[in-house]
Enzyme design. Structure first.
Site, PDB file in Angstrom:
ATOM      1  N   GLU A  20     -49.876 -20.278-122.857  1.00 14.94           N
ATOM      2  CA  GLU A  20     -50.736 -19.671-123.869  1.00 14.94           C
ATOM      3  C   GLU A  20     -50.221 -18.260-124.154  1.00 14.94           C
ATOM      4  OE1 GLU A  20     -54.802 -18.602-122.776  1.00 14.94           O
ATOM      5  OE2 GLU A  20     -55.491 -19.590-124.600  1.00 14.94           O
ATOM      6  N   GLU A  32     -65.003 -22.303-119.904  1.00 18.20           N
ATOM      7  CA  GLU A  32     -64.324 -22.462-121.198  1.00 18.20           C
ATOM      8  C   GLU A  32     -63.070 -21.607-121.124  1.00 18.20           C
ATOM      9  OE1 GLU A  32     -65.359 -24.430-123.526  1.00 18.20           O
ATOM     10  OE2 GLU A  32     -67.542 -24.608-123.391  1.00 18.20           O
ATOM     11  N   CYS A  48     -58.929 -19.195-128.439  1.00 18.73           N
ATOM     12  CA  CYS A  48     -58.675 -20.195-127.381  1.00 18.73           C
ATOM     13  C   CYS A  48     -58.196 -21.501-127.979  1.00 18.73           C
ATOM     14  CB  CYS A  48     -59.936 -20.415-126.558  1.00 18.73           C
ATOM     15  SG  CYS A  48     -61.338 -20.890-127.566  1.00 18.73           S
ATOM     16  N   LYS A  71     -72.461 -10.251-119.264  1.00 15.21           N
ATOM     17  CA  LYS A  71     -71.424  -9.259-118.946  1.00 15.21           C
ATOM     18  C   LYS A  71     -70.346  -9.386-120.018  1.00 15.21           C
ATOM     19  CE  LYS A  71     -67.822  -8.286-117.287  1.00 15.21           C
ATOM     20  NZ  LYS A  71     -66.754  -7.608-118.086  1.00 15.21           N
TER      21      LYS A  71
HETATM   22  P1  NAD Z   1     -60.289 -12.695-118.822  1.00 16.67           P
HETATM   23  O1  NAD Z   1     -60.444 -13.900-117.973  1.00 16.67           O
HETATM   24  O2  NAD Z   1     -59.388 -11.627-118.378  1.00 16.67           O
HETATM   25  O3  NAD Z   1     -61.710 -11.988-119.077  1.00 16.67           O
HETATM   26  C1  NAD Z   1     -62.836 -12.709-119.514  1.00 16.67           C
HETATM   27  C2  NAD Z   1     -64.088 -12.067-118.932  1.00 16.67           C
HETATM   28  O4  NAD Z   1     -64.049 -12.211-117.518  1.00 16.67           O
HETATM   29  C3  NAD Z   1     -64.226 -10.580-119.223  1.00 16.67           C
HETATM   30  O5  NAD Z   1     -65.604 -10.277-119.451  1.00 16.67           O
HETATM   31  C4  NAD Z   1     -63.779  -9.950-117.922  1.00 16.67           C
HETATM   32  O6  NAD Z   1     -64.350  -8.685-117.687  1.00 16.67           O
HETATM   33  C5  NAD Z   1     -64.289 -10.958-116.911  1.00 16.67           C
HETATM   34  N1  NAD Z   1     -63.602 -10.896-115.608  1.00 16.67           N
HETATM   35  C6  NAD Z   1     -62.343 -10.437-115.338  1.00 16.67           C
HETATM   36  N2  NAD Z   1     -62.095 -10.502-114.003  1.00 16.67           N
HETATM   37  C7  NAD Z   1     -63.218 -11.014-113.429  1.00 16.67           C
HETATM   38  C8  NAD Z   1     -63.569 -11.347-112.087  1.00 16.67           C
HETATM   39  N3  NAD Z   1     -62.735 -11.128-111.074  1.00 16.67           N
HETATM   40  N4  NAD Z   1     -64.772 -11.898-111.883  1.00 16.67           N
HETATM   41  C9  NAD Z   1     -65.640 -12.137-112.893  1.00 16.67           C
HETATM   42  N5  NAD Z   1     -65.365 -11.824-114.179  1.00 16.67           N
HETATM   43  C10 NAD Z   1     -64.165 -11.277-114.449  1.00 16.67           C
HETATM   44  O7  NAD Z   1     -59.872 -13.274-120.232  1.00 16.67           O
HETATM   45  P2  NAD Z   1     -59.514 -12.472-121.526  1.00 16.67           P
HETATM   46  O8  NAD Z   1     -58.106 -12.021-121.461  1.00 16.67           O
HETATM   47  O9  NAD Z   1     -60.562 -11.458-121.784  1.00 16.67           O
HETATM   48  O10 NAD Z   1     -59.687 -13.637-122.634  1.00 16.67           O
HETATM   49  C11 NAD Z   1     -58.638 -14.423-123.018  1.00 16.67           C
HETATM   50  C12 NAD Z   1     -58.735 -15.798-122.404  1.00 16.67           C
HETATM   51  O11 NAD Z   1     -60.001 -16.390-122.718  1.00 16.67           O
HETATM   52  C13 NAD Z   1     -57.713 -16.732-122.989  1.00 16.67           C
HETATM   53  O12 NAD Z   1     -57.132 -17.496-121.975  1.00 16.67           O
HETATM   54  C14 NAD Z   1     -58.521 -17.600-123.931  1.00 16.67           C
HETATM   55  O13 NAD Z   1     -57.948 -18.843-124.190  1.00 16.67           O
HETATM   56  C15 NAD Z   1     -59.805 -17.699-123.211  1.00 16.67           C
HETATM   57  N6  NAD Z   1     -60.900 -18.068-124.130  1.00 16.67           N
HETATM   58  C16 NAD Z   1     -61.413 -19.322-124.061  1.00 16.67           C
HETATM   59  C17 NAD Z   1     -62.412 -19.727-124.943  1.00 16.67           C
HETATM   60  C18 NAD Z   1     -63.003 -21.108-124.882  1.00 16.67           C
HETATM   61  O14 NAD Z   1     -64.061 -21.322-125.440  1.00 16.67           O
HETATM   62  N7  NAD Z   1     -62.366 -22.063-124.224  1.00 16.67           N
HETATM   63  C19 NAD Z   1     -62.879 -18.824-125.902  1.00 16.67           C
HETATM   64  C20 NAD Z   1     -62.328 -17.553-125.944  1.00 16.67           C
HETATM   65  C21 NAD Z   1     -61.338 -17.187-125.037  1.00 16.67           C
END
Ligand code: NAD
Length: 485
Positions: free
Chosen positions: A387, A254, A288, A179
């Site tokens: 963050e 992650e 991240c 997804k």
């Molecule tokens: P997000 O959590 O909003 O979204 C991430 C994914 O989760 C998207 O595909 C989104 O559609 C999905 N999602 C959203 N709500 C959901 C729900 N209720 N149930 C299941 N899935 C759902 O995060 P974002 O804003 O897209 O990404 C930024 C964040 O990701 C930052 O905090 C960043 O640090 C983190 N990140 C971490 C890593 C790592 O490897 N540690 C890598 C990249 C990004």
């Protein structure tokens, strides 16, 4: 809808076929470079996720499940070669979709190819053991796939995150439901086409774009999923873990970070300088493991800030296709969040040490933020704790090793850390005492190091991806005890 993209972006990949979503509904994909409508993508929902999980189950019982480990590996190697061949096109898609300067998108494509190469090569090298046990028995372990694995991916590094999670899961013989993020999913869809070109059996990889609270939540909650890999925010990670708990399945989280680079007075500052700034502004700070906190020992504080400031003032910001240093943020929402943090900095008297300029020629609807260096910052300031996910770094002074550790470990996160010092004893003491999943000494990021296990502690998550370690995470250990005497 094809337009400048070159394929039907509104379709999803389920069981080897590109189809419209069950509802037929779509979502707009906005180009962050200028705010225009880039494409429409499918708005997948629970019915689409259910079809994808069923297709994955059928693949496990069919052609995909029958392949040997070596055959799976060869397919991944073919996918790797195709990704490299199409790297320029993938970089172009990422520039339009994520706003990533071309060279950064190309680096992501090369990393995706390398993940597929690494996991393709490793597919037939993960094995169980025989265990010395009671007389009359032979005892052994088997490494088996979990079954259907769910992969929920964010928008900031789609290709790299797909490479490390889907690549490792396929190598171990799982069938995947991916997804991608609703803000950016073109490279994920292109990856699905590459998997088909390589001959990956139908259903081994299914891709369902859609909203997080719809498709993402349905995938997290689906009873047919045996393992979840989630990369994203802490708040959503908690929801995904709660959903996994209801089905008692393992989950890899992650999540975010507030990672420090720690500069001691004895460091090679010429070597450190490029890493200090690049790790804050790469992908417009939406990384991240961004080094959003720079901790500098007091005797060199002023000179480090001055040298970082010089680099900040030279940064060139512009549309991703112009391939400058910094592109736009992913969305107007993300831009407003980052501007909000800069407002907090202003209101609290946090000084701007340097700010890159935004050219007047930038497209009006683009999501640009001027990269900003803030110094000196107190360790407990909100901008030094939360963050930001934008091109903003704070510089914090410290006195000695103990204070550096206290500040470095003094946030809710624990993803990665960098340490710059020539003192070998200090390098080891810091490496042991820093609370995080990766420590870099006299470098930062180790060039992406796809061979190196990666993941966090505290609110940065748990479980490890990348490297060989991921193959253990994407497999399940079965013990067999045979009584023969
Ligand atoms: P997000 O959590 O909003 O979204 C991430 C994914 O989760 C998207 O595909 C989104 O559609 C999905 N999602 C959203 N709500 C959901 C729900 N209720 N149930 C299941 N899935 C759902 O995060 P974002 O804003 O897209 O990404 C930024 C964040 O990701 C930052 O905090 C960043 O640090 C983190 N990140 C971490 C890593 C790592 O490897 N540690 C890598 C990249 C990004």
């Amino acid at each position: 809808m094809q337009g400048s993209i070159g394929f039907d972006t509104h379709q999803q990949l389920v069981g080897g076929r590109w189809t419209a979503t069950a509802s037929g509904e779509t979502l707009p994909l906005i180009n962050p470079n200028d705010g225009s409508l880039l494409a429409e993508i499918g708005r997948g929902g629970a019915a689409d996720i259910d079809a994808a999980v069923q297709a994955a189950q059928a693949a496990l019982e069919g052609d995909w499940g029958r392949l040997s480990a070596a055959e799976r590996g060869r397919l991944l190697l073919k996918m790797s070669a195709l990704v490299l061949e199409q790297a320029d096109e993938l970089a172009r898609l990422e520039a339009l979709d994520v706003g990533k300067p071309l060279k950064q998108g190309r680096a992501d494509a090369v990393a995706l190819a390398r993940y597929l190469e690494f996991y393709g090569g490793a597919a037939d090298k993960v094995h169980g053991e025989t265990i010395p046990f009671a007389n009359g028995y032979t005892a052994l372990t088997l490494r088996e796939p979990h079954g259907v694995t769910g992969h929920i991916v964010p928008w900031n590094y789609p290709m790299q995150i797909i490479g490390r999670s889907v690549g490792a899961a396929l190598a171990m013989g799982n069938a995947c439901v991916l997804k991608p993020a609703e803000e950016a999913c073109l490279s994920a869809l292109a990856f699905g086409r590459i998997a088909q070109q390589a001959g990956l059996p139908a259903g081994a990889l299914n891709i369902v774009p859609g909203l997080g609270e719809e498709a993402g939540a349905a995938l997290s909650a689906h009873a047919g999923v045996a393992h979840l890999s989630f990369t994203g925010s802490v708040a959503v990670g908690r929801l995904v873990q709660a959903a996994a708990a209801r089905n008692t399945i393992p989950v890899t989280l992650e999540l975010g970070g507030k990672s420090p680079q720690i500069v001691f007075a004895d460091a090679d500052l010429d070597a450190a300088l490029p890493f200090l700034v690049n790790a804050g502004i790469q992908n417009a700070g939406q990384t991240c493991s961004a080094a959003s906190r720079i901790l500098v020992e007091r005797p060199v504080f002023d000179s480090v800030v001055a040298r970082m400031a010089e680099r900040y003032r030279a940064l060139r910001v512009g549309p991703a296709l112009d391939d400058l240093d910094v592109g736009p943020l992913i969305s107007a929402r993300q831009r407003d969040i980052v501007q909000g943090y800069l407002g907090i900095a202003r209101d609290s008297g946090l000084q701007v040490a340097a700010q890159a300029s935004l050219p007047a020629s930038l497209p009006a609807g683009g999501c640009y933020v001027a990269p900003t260096l803030l110094a000196p910052a107190a360790p407990d300031h909100r901008l030094a704790q939360e963050e930001i996910f934008g091109p903003v770094q704070v510089v914090i002074p410290f006195d000695g090793e103990a204070e550096a550790l206290r500040i470095a470990n003094g946030t809710a996160f624990g993803l990665v850390a960098g340490v710059w010092t020539r003192d070998g004893g200090r390098q080891l003491r810091m490496a042991r005492k820093l609370q995080c999943g990766q420590v870099f000494i006299n470098n930062y990021g180790a060039g992406g190091g796809i061979e190196l296990p990666f993941g966090g502690v505290k609110q940065s998550g748990h479980g490890r991806e990348k490297g060989f370690e991921a193959l253990y995470g994407f497999s399940s250990l079965k013990t067999v005890a045979i009584k023969h005497d």
